[in-house]
Structures are given as structure tokens and as C-alpha cells.
Design a protein around this motif. Sequence first.
Motif, PDB file in Angstrom:
ATOM      1  N   LEU A 126       0.873  -1.106  -0.124  1.00  0.00           N
ATOM      2  CA  LEU A 126      -0.203  -0.126   0.052  1.00  0.00           C
ATOM      3  C   LEU A 126       1.099   1.141  -0.089  1.00  0.00           C
ATOM      4  O   LEU A 126       1.510   1.617   1.006  1.00  0.00           O
ATOM      5  CB  LEU A 126      -0.793   0.099   1.334  1.00  0.00           C
ATOM      6  CG  LEU A 126      -2.107   0.708   1.357  1.00  0.00           C
ATOM      7  CD1 LEU A 126      -3.213   0.119   0.348  1.00  0.00           C
ATOM      8  CD2 LEU A 126      -2.655   0.821   2.654  1.00  0.00           C
ATOM      9  N   GLY A 127       1.128   1.902  -1.100  1.00  0.00           N
ATOM     10  CA  GLY A 127       1.949   2.745  -1.054  1.00  0.00           C
ATOM     11  C   GLY A 127       3.450   2.480  -1.791  1.00  0.00           C
ATOM     12  O   GLY A 127       3.498   1.401  -2.162  1.00  0.00           O
ATOM     13  N   PRO A 128       4.439   3.452  -1.820  1.00  0.00           N
ATOM     14  CA  PRO A 128       4.369   4.606  -1.313  1.00  0.00           C
ATOM     15  C   PRO A 128       3.453   5.611  -2.052  1.00  0.00           C
ATOM     16  O   PRO A 128       3.221   6.614  -1.619  1.00  0.00           O
ATOM     17  CB  PRO A 128       5.915   5.004  -1.349  1.00  0.00           C
ATOM     18  CG  PRO A 128       6.539   4.327  -2.228  1.00  0.00           C
ATOM     19  CD  PRO A 128       5.712   2.924  -2.102  1.00  0.00           C
ATOM     20  N   ALA A 178      -4.775   6.659  -0.260  1.00  0.00           N
ATOM     21  CA  ALA A 178      -5.148   6.647   1.042  1.00  0.00           C
ATOM     22  C   ALA A 178      -3.947   6.847   1.827  1.00  0.00           C
ATOM     23  O   ALA A 178      -4.387   7.206   3.119  1.00  0.00           O
ATOM     24  CB  ALA A 178      -5.639   5.355   1.456  1.00  0.00           C
ATOM     25  N   THR A 179      -2.702   6.862   1.682  1.00  0.00           N
ATOM     26  CA  THR A 179      -1.678   7.171   2.659  1.00  0.00           C
ATOM     27  C   THR A 179      -1.354   8.666   2.761  1.00  0.00           C
ATOM     28  O   THR A 179      -0.718   9.132   3.455  1.00  0.00           O
ATOM     29  CB  THR A 179      -0.505   6.128   2.253  1.00  0.00           C
ATOM     30  OG1 THR A 179       0.186   6.680   0.780  1.00  0.00           O
ATOM     31  CG2 THR A 179      -0.833   4.927   2.351  1.00  0.00           C
ATOM     32  N   HIS A 180      -1.884   9.613   2.003  1.00  0.00           N
ATOM     33  CA  HIS A 180      -1.901  11.099   2.006  1.00  0.00           C
ATOM     34  C   HIS A 180      -0.166  11.271   2.204  1.00  0.00           C
ATOM     35  O   HIS A 180       0.081  11.936   2.870  1.00  0.00           O
ATOM     36  CB  HIS A 180      -2.431  11.516   3.154  1.00  0.00           C
ATOM     37  CG  HIS A 180      -4.070  11.124   3.192  1.00  0.00           C
ATOM     38  ND1 HIS A 180      -4.758  11.832   2.098  1.00  0.00           N
ATOM     39  CD2 HIS A 180      -4.895  10.485   3.676  1.00  0.00           C
ATOM     40  CE1 HIS A 180      -6.125  11.346   2.182  1.00  0.00           C
ATOM     41  NE2 HIS A 180      -6.042  10.738   3.343  1.00  0.00           N
ATOM     42  N   LEU A 224     -13.119  11.589   2.505  1.00  0.00           N
ATOM     43  CA  LEU A 224     -12.357  11.273   1.400  1.00  0.00           C
ATOM     44  C   LEU A 224     -11.984   9.915   1.401  1.00  0.00           C
ATOM     45  O   LEU A 224     -12.119   8.919   0.060  1.00  0.00           O
ATOM     46  CB  LEU A 224     -11.496  12.134   0.620  1.00  0.00           C
ATOM     47  CG  LEU A 224     -10.880  11.995  -0.707  1.00  0.00           C
ATOM     48  CD1 LEU A 224     -12.083  12.253  -1.811  1.00  0.00           C
ATOM     49  CD2 LEU A 224      -9.751  12.710  -0.938  1.00  0.00           C
ATOM     50  N   ASP A 225     -11.330   9.376   2.396  1.00  0.00           N
ATOM     51  CA  ASP A 225     -10.820   7.878   2.414  1.00  0.00           C
ATOM     52  C   ASP A 225     -12.053   7.041   2.386  1.00  0.00           C
ATOM     53  O   ASP A 225     -11.828   5.861   2.140  1.00  0.00           O
ATOM     54  CB  ASP A 225     -10.171   7.800   3.726  1.00  0.00           C
ATOM     55  CG  ASP A 225      -8.702   8.024   3.536  1.00  0.00           C
ATOM     56  OD1 ASP A 225      -8.343   8.733   2.468  1.00  0.00           O
ATOM     57  OD2 ASP A 225      -8.152   8.360   4.722  1.00  0.00           O
ATOM     58  N   LEU A 226     -13.136   7.412   3.206  1.00  0.00           N
ATOM     59  CA  LEU A 226     -14.253   6.595   3.193  1.00  0.00           C
ATOM     60  C   LEU A 226     -15.207   6.828   1.930  1.00  0.00           C
ATOM     61  O   LEU A 226     -16.112   6.241   1.662  1.00  0.00           O
ATOM     62  CB  LEU A 226     -14.939   7.114   4.333  1.00  0.00           C
ATOM     63  CG  LEU A 226     -14.428   6.856   5.821  1.00  0.00           C
ATOM     64  CD1 LEU A 226     -15.642   7.676   6.681  1.00  0.00           C
ATOM     65  CD2 LEU A 226     -13.909   5.705   5.920  1.00  0.00           C
ATOM     66  N   GLY A 227     -14.580   7.467   0.773  1.00  0.00           N
ATOM     67  CA  GLY A 227     -15.173   7.542  -0.412  1.00  0.00           C
ATOM     68  C   GLY A 227     -16.314   8.840  -0.616  1.00  0.00           C
ATOM     69  O   GLY A 227     -16.978   8.796  -1.737  1.00  0.00           O
ATOM     70  N   GLU A 231     -11.434   4.169  -4.867  1.00  0.00           N
ATOM     71  CA  GLU A 231     -10.173   4.870  -5.181  1.00  0.00           C
ATOM     72  C   GLU A 231      -9.127   4.930  -4.125  1.00  0.00           C
ATOM     73  O   GLU A 231      -7.954   4.953  -4.029  1.00  0.00           O
ATOM     74  CB  GLU A 231     -10.214   6.253  -6.044  1.00  0.00           C
ATOM     75  CG  GLU A 231     -10.757   7.437  -5.192  1.00  0.00           C
ATOM     76  CD  GLU A 231     -11.972   7.236  -4.781  1.00  0.00           C
ATOM     77  OE1 GLU A 231     -12.979   6.485  -5.771  1.00  0.00           O
ATOM     78  OE2 GLU A 231     -12.576   8.033  -4.022  1.00  0.00           O
ATOM     79  N   SER A 232      -9.861   5.194  -2.716  1.00  0.00           N
ATOM     80  CA  SER A 232      -8.846   5.217  -1.605  1.00  0.00           C
ATOM     81  C   SER A 232      -8.445   3.987  -1.358  1.00  0.00           C
ATOM     82  O   SER A 232      -7.671   3.724  -0.354  1.00  0.00           O
ATOM     83  CB  SER A 232      -9.713   5.854  -0.473  1.00  0.00           C
ATOM     84  OG  SER A 232     -11.004   5.360   0.038  1.00  0.00           O
ATOM     85  N   GLU A 233      -9.019   2.694  -1.546  1.00  0.00           N
ATOM     86  CA  GLU A 233      -8.529   1.573  -1.423  1.00  0.00           C
ATOM     87  C   GLU A 233      -7.832   0.971  -2.363  1.00  0.00           C
ATOM     88  O   GLU A 233      -6.644   0.283  -2.305  1.00  0.00           O
ATOM     89  CB  GLU A 233      -9.839   0.624  -0.880  1.00  0.00           C
ATOM     90  CG  GLU A 233     -10.350   1.034   0.350  1.00  0.00           C
ATOM     91  CD  GLU A 233     -11.568   0.529   0.429  1.00  0.00           C
ATOM     92  OE1 GLU A 233     -12.134  -0.544  -0.005  1.00  0.00           O
ATOM     93  OE2 GLU A 233     -12.846   1.209   0.846  1.00  0.00           O
TER      94      GLU A 233
END
Lengths: 372, 337, 182
Positions: A17-19, A23-25, A125-128, B222-224
Motif C-alpha cells: 500500500l504505497g508509497p 489513502a496514505t496521503h 474522502l478516504d471513506l469515499g 479509489e482510496s482502497e
Amino acid sequence: MSELALSPNQETFVLNLGPQHPATHGVLRVKLVMDGEYIVSAEPVLGYIHRMHEKMGENRTWAQFMPNTGRLDYLGALSYNHGYVKAVERAAGIEVPERAEYIRVITVELNRIASHLLWFGAFVLDLGGFTPLLYAFDDREMILDLLESVTGARLTFCYFRFGGVYNDIDDDFVTGTREFIKRLRKRLPDYHNLVTKNIIMIKRLKDVGVISAEMCRKYGATGPVARGSGIDYDVRRSEPYSVYPEFDFDIPVYHEGDSMARYMVRMDEIEQSMRIVEQALDRLPDGPVKAEKVPKIIKPAPGDYYSVVEAARGTFGVRLVSDGTNTPYRLKLRSPTFSNLSLFGEAARGMLLADALALMGSLDLVIPEIDR
Amino acid sequence: MNASTEVYRLIAFLVGLIAFAALNAAYLVWLERKVCGHIQRRIGPKEVGPYGLLQPIADGIKLMTKQVMLPPQVDPVLFRIAPALVLIPAVMSFVVIPFSENLVAREINVGLLMVFAFASVNVLGLLVGGWGSANKYAVISAARCVSQNVAYEIPMLITVITMVMITGTMNLNEIVMQQPDITRWYVFRFTASPLAPVAFIIFFICSLAETNRAPFDLGEAESELIAGFHTEYSGMGFGLFFMGEYANIVIGTSLATILFLGGWQSPVPFIPGGWWWFLAKVYFLIFCVMWIRWTYPRTTLWGLLNLSWKILIPISLLNLLLTGGMLKLMPLAGGAG
Amino acid sequence: MEELVARLEEIAASVSRADYDAKGYHLDVTVAPDDVEKAALVLDEAGYTLEAITGVDWLGEAARKAEAEAKAAYAAAKKAAEEAGEEPPEMEPVDTSGLKDEMEIVYDYTSYSHLFRVMVRCRVDRDNPELPSIHQVFPGADWHEKETHDFFGIVFTGNPDLSPFLLPEDADYHPLRKDFSA
């Protein structure tokens, strides 16, 4: 795809997940071992924007390090200004005039509101949910304009000086701040009606990502994360500094420990910060905004000094070791999200990917401040 | 009508429908951006052309001139086939949709069945695209899409079966004919099914879920999952997915209009019906779809599946039973009208 | 509070009260490197939380101290000689080659419930900086120890993974050592 995921005997796979991930902002990477959508283990990988601020501190004078403090947490930079000047003032024994302390509190609290507003938008936003972000930005924009008018900067502030602040505030700032508070007071109930009470929000946050008070203690979590787990700890109250003892404000504490609790803590803190700002504006004393007898070159007595402030994300600590010269011998920055994130690995174990991202959002991460 | 004119007619309609699907997708993107802009206190696109009306053209040219990247390790056949698998069934479904009494490419008696047969292919496209991308996010997304589509096809089909029981036909134009004015729209036809509005809402929710629209857009959360199944697609590969998505929205809302809101029929007798009514109803529903998207946060996969299996399916089954009982007790005149 | 101080006094080499207003902490505890875990256990039982771990490199401090002492001794001798009317003696060069440099590790503890900051420090040999890890007591110490290892090269025995944490993954340097230059 990795061999691991394709092999029929292995049921887990590694997901990076990332970098670069929405979602990691920032540039955080989380190495997830997944079993389908369940997380078997999560390991944050840090250091993508490590800049070694602490070494920089050893190579410049006490005053020259000021701009660096604005570049740790770019969303609540004034708290970090404050933490540093407070530590140096303690080491060098500098007194701060009262008006300067009031201005510090007003600007820091405005900055805290801005930080929480941005977090609110980014979290939804993370939650959509995209729309709340733009409303939050709209409000935050007003704060940034206000702060820009007195500090000259919008994000990486370098406003405080040893023994005071750089610039006095004017009437425009005072009236503008009052107007802003009036406006935000009107809009906050809308946010609660539209977002907090939304059934999908509640379903996604209630009982998701529960962090116990004991876990907070073991990992040294502070700020809204600890307060969402029922720990009544806020440096402004438990280790009073500046002029905070003169104000009447509450420390919101929720005992559930879930993402909803952390969300509510921050939303309530916006309200409390507005109360502090209002009281400070009402009682703003006259006088100088800079102490007069601050030496040009500061040489604190040899020894070590420690000082903490309540930043938007928790306890920001500065440990100074002076050897009596005009540069710090050692300068340690204790950042709150570093500790707050360290519990993510344990808390996210066994969660669904989507829930873990809700948990991560509720920790309110600012990566430059973790990596320093 | 002889055989050759029938062929020309069909070709003309197909060209028209593909153009309609493509333009519609382009301008729905414009509409979506405008709608979301105004919901978010912005003004949306405004630079290219008046009111930004040429923006979709510019976007289309951009997408078409972009290189379609083929990342290493992807399955080249599946990767290329997937966007077509999404778009073609959506365009095919348009063939039986009656835009007005005569404006229908091919009126067939099992039109409703055909639409659902093609709609089911859509999910295969997503699965193939996600799997062929050789990207973990895309695979997770594809798995989500499949479980989501399977879960929501059941309440949707039960609702449709209920409607077919009432109407007695699967010919879409005939279904529209049965609803000449607002009092006889099936959404308000309590004499046939006391739960008719509920059936409409179930159908609408299911079509949101089937087309992967918010708040059920778990496939491209998109956030996941970055962009889900189309993470690896660029240029027109992505463009086709996009067109497919919007074409599916149009199909879903068209069916809702035809089954429940009287299709191209006018709501009041003194205004003539026609394709404009059909489009007005469809675009109103599409606006609702956008409205929902920019208002609600996303559900989780578990919440989504629970909603389908624990709430929507029992309610739609209850609706089926009630409708069956009603039809047995007081049969509608003429089997349909 | 008094009970905690008493228990710490059992383990520590020295425990002294500090002036909170001037220093920012209440209790200054010095322990032997092997006792950091014991100190952590005592503080854990008392409900304290670990705020940070860091190091300080005291490169050349021993030599500076020895030189300062020699100078002071020489000044005293010179003064005594002058008073006695004798020729002042030549200052002998100070031999600092046998002196060992040290590194300091600092643990900051605090309590959520009351204001009492405890600072635990210990010193290790700079050439072989090693001390036990306390991540079994405070899991949050894991990251702080990793960071301290990155910056100073201090080895926390028992820490599961001391590969570069904030530094690039191939980093073999320790930037906060005083003899490091980029």
C-alpha cells in the motif's frame, strides 16, 4: 503477480500500500500480508521523505532552526513553532510578554482548526465521500487567509520568535477571526447532519479499529487518538503552558476507542478551539509582542531541557542538549504521529482492508512529521 | 418491410446507437462534472467552449491519441478483450430499448430477457480485465465486482420477475403501452402490487450496485484500490471501460423508466408522449444517480453484501409473493392493463 | 510518586530531582545499561508511558573533561608556585589516548494521569554501543529503538529488526554521530 498469490498452497499475498497510494496521503508505504481481503499483518515502512532535521539542527544556530520547525507537520506548523520556541525559551530563560502569548494561542488554535478541518475532509474522502473535502477546504481557506495576513505564510509558518512573535496582529485580523468563527459555528451543524449522522458513515466507523487505552499507553499514543480511547490527556490541561490556564475549555474524551470516537474528538476539538480563540480575542491585552531583552546570540547554559506542547495530532516534544555554544549540541524532535502510527501494525491485524484504511485515516497521519 | 430495408434499418440504428452511447458517455461525464461541481460549490468545467461544452470532445481526443500501454506480465489477450467485453453488451442492450413508439432498433418479444442476458456479460468483462491486468489491486477489485454483481442480480431479477408477472409480457414497448398516464405507471400501481414503490427503489438500488456506482463503487474504490479493475489501463482501453460504465447507467435507468415510470409515455393525457419524455425521465434518474454519488460515502463490501442478502432479497421475495397473491385474487383486466 | 522514586532508587545508579520549570522534567534517573529493562518494568507497572527514546553522542567529552581538569590543576599549581615565589612549572601535555568515549541513551517517560516526567538515561561505550531492548515492556519502544540505531548505531539487543528504518535501506552510516560528515 507474485508467485505467492498464484500458488495454491499459499493463501496469503503481499500487498504494497504505497508509497504512492491515494489513502496514505503522502509517501507512506504499508506492507500488508493479506488473506483475501483480511489483513494478516501490517508493517508500515517509513523514511521516504526523511530529511534529518535533527542533524540540520546541530549545524545551525538556535534561531536558524526556526524555519525547519514549520516543515515538520505542514498542516499544524504553528504548534511546532511553538514547541521549539518554548523549549529554547525554557533553556535560555527568556520571558515572553503576555500579548505575545495571547497571539500565540490565537494563531495556534486557528491552525489547529485548519488542521482538523482538512483532516475531516480527507478522512471522509478516504471513506469515499468526496464532497465534504471541498467544504472543509472552503472554511480552511479563510483561516489560511487570516494567518497569511499576520504571518506572511500559508503553510510552512515561521512566525514565532524567542521571546515573542514576529508581527503584531491588527484589527482586520481580529474582526476577520470573529467573522470566521461565526461562520464556522453555522456550518459545523451542517457537517454533523450531513456526515456524522450519515448511516453509511456510522456503519463504517462504529466499532471499527478499536484501540484500547492500554494499547495507547504501551505505544505512547497521544492527542486525539488517546482521547478517543478514554485517556483524558491533553498537554494544554495536564502540563499547562503559555496562557492556556486562563481559558475555559473542555477536553473532549470518548471512551469507545473506535474510529468514530477519534472522529468525534476532533470535531469537538474544533468547537473547543473556537471557544479558546474567542476568549483570547476578548481578553487580548495591550503591550509589546516581543521581549525586549532577548540577546542576539542565544547561548543556553549547558544541560538538557525537555518541553512539550499539544499539537493538532498529539504531544510534540523537543529535547535540547546544550553545550553552552550558539548551536544546539543535540536536538531531538518527538513527533506525535510517529508513536500514533506505531500501533497501526497491531491494531490492523485481522481487519478488512477497507476498515484498516478507515483506521489509518482516523490516526490523522502527516508523513513529513513522522519521517522528519 | 422487406428483408433488405430491415437490414439497412438495423445498420442505421446500430450506428446511431453506438454514436448515442459514445456521445452520451462523453456528455454524461460533462454533466457529472457540472453536477458535482455545483454540489460542491464549484462551477465545474468552463474553459473549453461555452459552459465547458467542448470539454468532453477534448477529453475524447486526448484519450484516443494516448498510447494504450501494455504493461509487462499482463495477459495480452484478456487485457485487450476486457474493455470490449464491457462496452459491446451495453451497446447491444440498446437494441431493444424503445426510445419512443417507433424509435426502437429491433422490437423483440423477449426484450427484457435479452437486456438482462447482456447485462450479465458486463461483469465478465470486469473480471477478465482485473485478472488480465496482473495487478493485485485489480484482482481484488475483480473479485469484489463479481461477488457484488452476483449478490445484486438476484433481488433485481426477482423484482423484474414480479414486474413480468404483472405486465404479462417481456416486450418492452408493450410494457410502456400499458402505462399511458401517471396514475397507471407501475411505480404507483398499488392494485397490482402493494409494494410497487418499494420494488422501484429495490430496482434502482440494484442498478446502482450493478453498474458499480457510488455508494457501491467498491470495485473502483479509489482510496482502497487505486482505480480497481482499470488501474493498468490507459488511453482508449480506459476510455472503453468508461463508456461502458456510462452506457450501463443509461441502460439501468432506461429499464427503470420503462418498467416503472411509463417509458416514452407522457404522464398526463393532454401532452403527447414521445422520445423526449423518455430521455427526460432517464436523465432525471441519471441526475439522481450522480446526486447520490456526490453525497454519500462508500459502503464496505460486507455491508453491501449484507444489504443484498439480508434486506433486499427478503423484501423482493415478499413483494413477489404479495404480487402473486394479488394477481390470483383480483386479476388485472386483460392480463395487463 | 514517592513509591516510584523509591523503587527506581533500588535499581538506578543515581536518582535526582530536577527543577521542572527550568528543565522540563521532574526526575533524572541514571541506570546501568543492563538495567534499562528493569527501570522500564517499574515505570510500566506504575502506569507510565514511553514518550521517546533518543541518544546523544559524547564524542571527545572525556578528553575535554580530562583537559579541563588538567588545566584547572595546572592553574592551581601555577598560582601556588607564584604565591610561593617559585618558577611556575611547565604544563605537561594531557594524555587522552586511553580515555573511552561514551554515548548516552535517554528514555522519556510520562504519565497520562499526573504531571511527573521521568527521564531515564544510561551511558554505553561508544566503540561498542550495546544495551538491551525494552520493546517487550513497551512495544512502542521498537520504533524509537530502530530510529536511535539508525542515527547513532546503538545496538539494542533483542530488537527484532534493526535494519535501516528512516534512512535508505542500504545506509551503513549513522548521521548523528559527531564524527559523521556527509
